[in-house]
Design an enzyme around this catalytic site. Structure first.
Site, mmCIF file in Angstrom:
data_model
loop_
_atom_site.group_PDB
_atom_site.id
_atom_site.type_symbol
_atom_site.label_atom_id
_atom_site.label_comp_id
_atom_site.label_asym_id
_atom_site.label_seq_id
_atom_site.Cartn_x
_atom_site.Cartn_y
_atom_site.Cartn_z
ATOM 1 N N HIS A 12 7.466 -37.117 29.366
ATOM 2 C CA HIS A 12 8.052 -36.194 27.698
ATOM 3 C C HIS A 12 8.264 -37.365 26.842
ATOM 4 O O HIS A 12 9.577 -38.117 26.549
ATOM 5 C CB HIS A 12 9.674 -35.474 29.133
ATOM 6 N N ASP A 240 12.185 -38.663 26.971
ATOM 7 C CA ASP A 240 12.859 -37.571 26.220
ATOM 8 C C ASP A 240 12.647 -38.919 25.151
ATOM 9 O O ASP A 240 13.738 -38.653 24.490
ATOM 10 C CB ASP A 240 13.866 -36.229 26.699
HETATM 11 O O1 DOR Z 1 18.224 -34.976 21.611
HETATM 12 C C1 DOR Z 1 16.924 -34.407 21.396
HETATM 13 N N1 DOR Z 1 16.037 -34.928 21.751
HETATM 14 N N2 DOR Z 1 16.527 -33.373 22.789
HETATM 15 C C2 DOR Z 1 15.143 -32.809 22.390
HETATM 16 O O2 DOR Z 1 14.935 -31.764 23.092
HETATM 17 C C3 DOR Z 1 14.477 -33.099 20.927
HETATM 18 C C4 DOR Z 1 15.068 -34.719 20.820
HETATM 19 C C5 DOR Z 1 14.383 -34.443 19.514
HETATM 20 O O3 DOR Z 1 13.279 -34.075 19.130
HETATM 21 O O4 DOR Z 1 14.885 -35.427 18.627
HETATM 22 ZN ZN ZN Z 2 12.446 -34.005 24.058
#
Ligand code: DOR
Ligand code: ZN
Length: 336
Positions: A12, A240
Site C-alpha cells: 500500500h 501507506d
Molecule cells: O493519511 C492518509 N493519507 N490516508 C490515506 O488513506 C490517504 C493518504 C494520502 O493519499 O495522502
Molecule cells: Zn493510502
C-alpha cells in the site's frame, strides 16, 4: 549479526505524480522489490490509458532500480465486466474509497448497498481481481473504522470468492474480523504499529503523525502488533507512506499522511527485535504473506541491514519523514 530481508513488498504505497513522484519513487524502489501503487491521483486512475501512462511515469522516475509497481484502479461501480477484462492484465487490484474520506477520494463510493455494487464486484470476483478498501464511515473519527466492519462482513458474505483487503487497519475490531471470514485480509502500516492518538494529539500537535485512519487506542495498537509480530498469514505490510510537502503538513488544515517509505525496513527490524519476534516472522509480514495472498513472484532483492546507528534525515527533498532526526538502531548496509 546482519539481518537480511528477501524481496520486501509494500502492499500500500502512495507514489503521487509529477515532481513528487520523482522525489519519492526512488526511495521505495531502492529497498523494495515492488509496491501496490494507490490510484488516488487528481484525477484518479480509472482507465486503461491512465494505468499505462502512470506506470510509465513511475518506471521513468525509479531509474535503474529493480522494482515493480503493481498498479491499481480507482473503484467505480460503473465498471463493466468487458472493461475489467480489458484491464485485468495491467492491474493487481482495485481500490475502493468511500467518497471524501481521505486525500483525493472525492470520486469514491457514496453508498454501500450491495445491489448497486453487485455487477462490478461480481465481475471482479469471477475474474479474480482483489478489492482493496479504505474502510471508514463518515461517523465520529475514532469510530469510523469499527463502524465499517459490518460493511466488510456483508461484502465478504455476499462475495465469498472475492479477496477483500482491509487497508491500513487500526483497530482491534478489524483484527478480529480477519478470522471470521476466509476472504478478508489486511494491510498494516508501520506507524499504526508504533503510535496511538496520544502521540498525535496528546501533547503538542504532531502534524507529521496525522493520517487517515487516525491512530487509535493502546489496545488497538496492541492487537495490530500481536498479528504483525506473529506474522498472521492474512496480514501484510502496507506502509501507506503518503508524502505531502512540508508546507502542506505544517499549516492550518494539515494534510493527512505519514511519510515512512525510506525508513520502514530499518524501523521494522528494530520493532520486531525489540518485541522478541523472530526475523522469519518479519520476512513473512514484509513479503511472503503478500506473495501468497496476491500470488506474486517479486523480483529478487536482498536487503542487508546492519546494527549500527542511523540518524533519520530531517527532510527528504521537501518531505518530512516519520521519526525525523531520531536515531534508529539499524541501517541499510547493502541491497543486492
Ligand atoms: O493519511 C492518509 N493519507 N490516508 C490515506 O488513506 C490517504 C493518504 C494520502 O493519499 O495522502
Ligand atoms: Zn493510502
Amino acid at each position: 549479526m546482519p539481518t537480511t530481508l528477501h524481496s520486501p513488498l509494500d502492499m500500500h504505497l502512495h507514489l503521487r505524480d509529477g515532481e513528487m513522484l520523482k522525489r519519492v519513487a526512488p526511495l521505495s524502489a531502492y529497498t523494495f522489490s515492488g509496491a501496490l501503487v494507490m490510484p488516488n491521483l487528481v484525477p484518479p486512475v480509472t482507465s486503461k490509458e491512465e494505468i499505462l501512462e502512470y506506470r510509465s511515469r513511475i518506471i521513468k522516475a525509479i531509474g535503474n532500480e529493480n522494482f515493480v509497481p503493481y498498479m491499481t484502479l480507482f473503484f467505480q461501480p460503473t465498471y463493466t465486466r468487458e472493461f475489467l477484462e480489458s484491464v485485468q492484465d495491467e492491474i493487481t487490484a482495485i481500490k475502493l474509497y468511500p467518497a471524501g474520506i481521505t486525500t483525493n477520494s472525492e470520486g469514491g463510493v457514496s453508498g454501500f448497498e450491495i445491489g448497486a455494487l453487485r455487477p462490478t464486484l461480481e465481475a471482479m470476483s469471477e475474474l479474480g481481481i482483489p478489492l482493496c478498501i479504505h474502510g471508514e464511515t463518515n461517523g465520529f473519527v475514532m469510530d469510523r473504522e469499527a463502524e465499517f466492519v459490518p460493511i466488510y462482513e456483508s461484502l465478504a458474505l455476499h462475495f465469498p470468492k472475492l479477496k477483500i483487503i482491509m487497508e491500513h487497519i487500526t483497530t482491534k475490531e478489524s483484527v478480529a474480523a480477519l478470522d471470521r471470514f476466509e476472504n478478508l485480509y489486511a494491510t498494516i502500516t508501520l506507524h499504526h504499529l508504533m503510535i496511538t492518538l496520544d502521540d498525535v494529539a496528546g501533547g503538542m500537535l504532531q502534524p507529521h503523525l496525522f493520517c487517515k485512519p487516525i491512530a487509535k487506542r493502546p489496545e488497538d495498537r496492541e492487537a495490530l502488533l500481536r498479528v504483525a509480530l506473529a506474522a498472521h498469514p492474512k496480514v501484510m505490510f502496507g506502509s501507506d507512506s503518503a508524502p505531502h510537502p512540508r508546507e502542506a503538513k505544517e499549516c492550518p488544515g494539515c494534510a493527512a499522511g505519514v511519510f515512512t517509505a525510506p525508513i520502514a525496513l530499518q524501523m521494522l527490524v528494530e520493532l520486531f527485535e525489540s518485541n522478541g519476534a523472530p526475523i522469519e516472522n518479519l520476512q513473512k509480514f514484509i513479503s511472503d504473506n503478500a506473495r501468497k495472498i496476491y500470488q506474486l513472484t517479486p523480483v529478487k532483492k536482498e536487503v542487508v541491514l546492519q546494527k549500527s546507528p542511523f540518524v533519520v534525515p530531517e527532510i527528504y527533498d521537501g518531505v518530512v519523514p516519520f521519526h525525523a532526526k531520531t536515531t534508529l538502531q539499524y541501517t541499510i548496509h547493502t541491497v543486492i
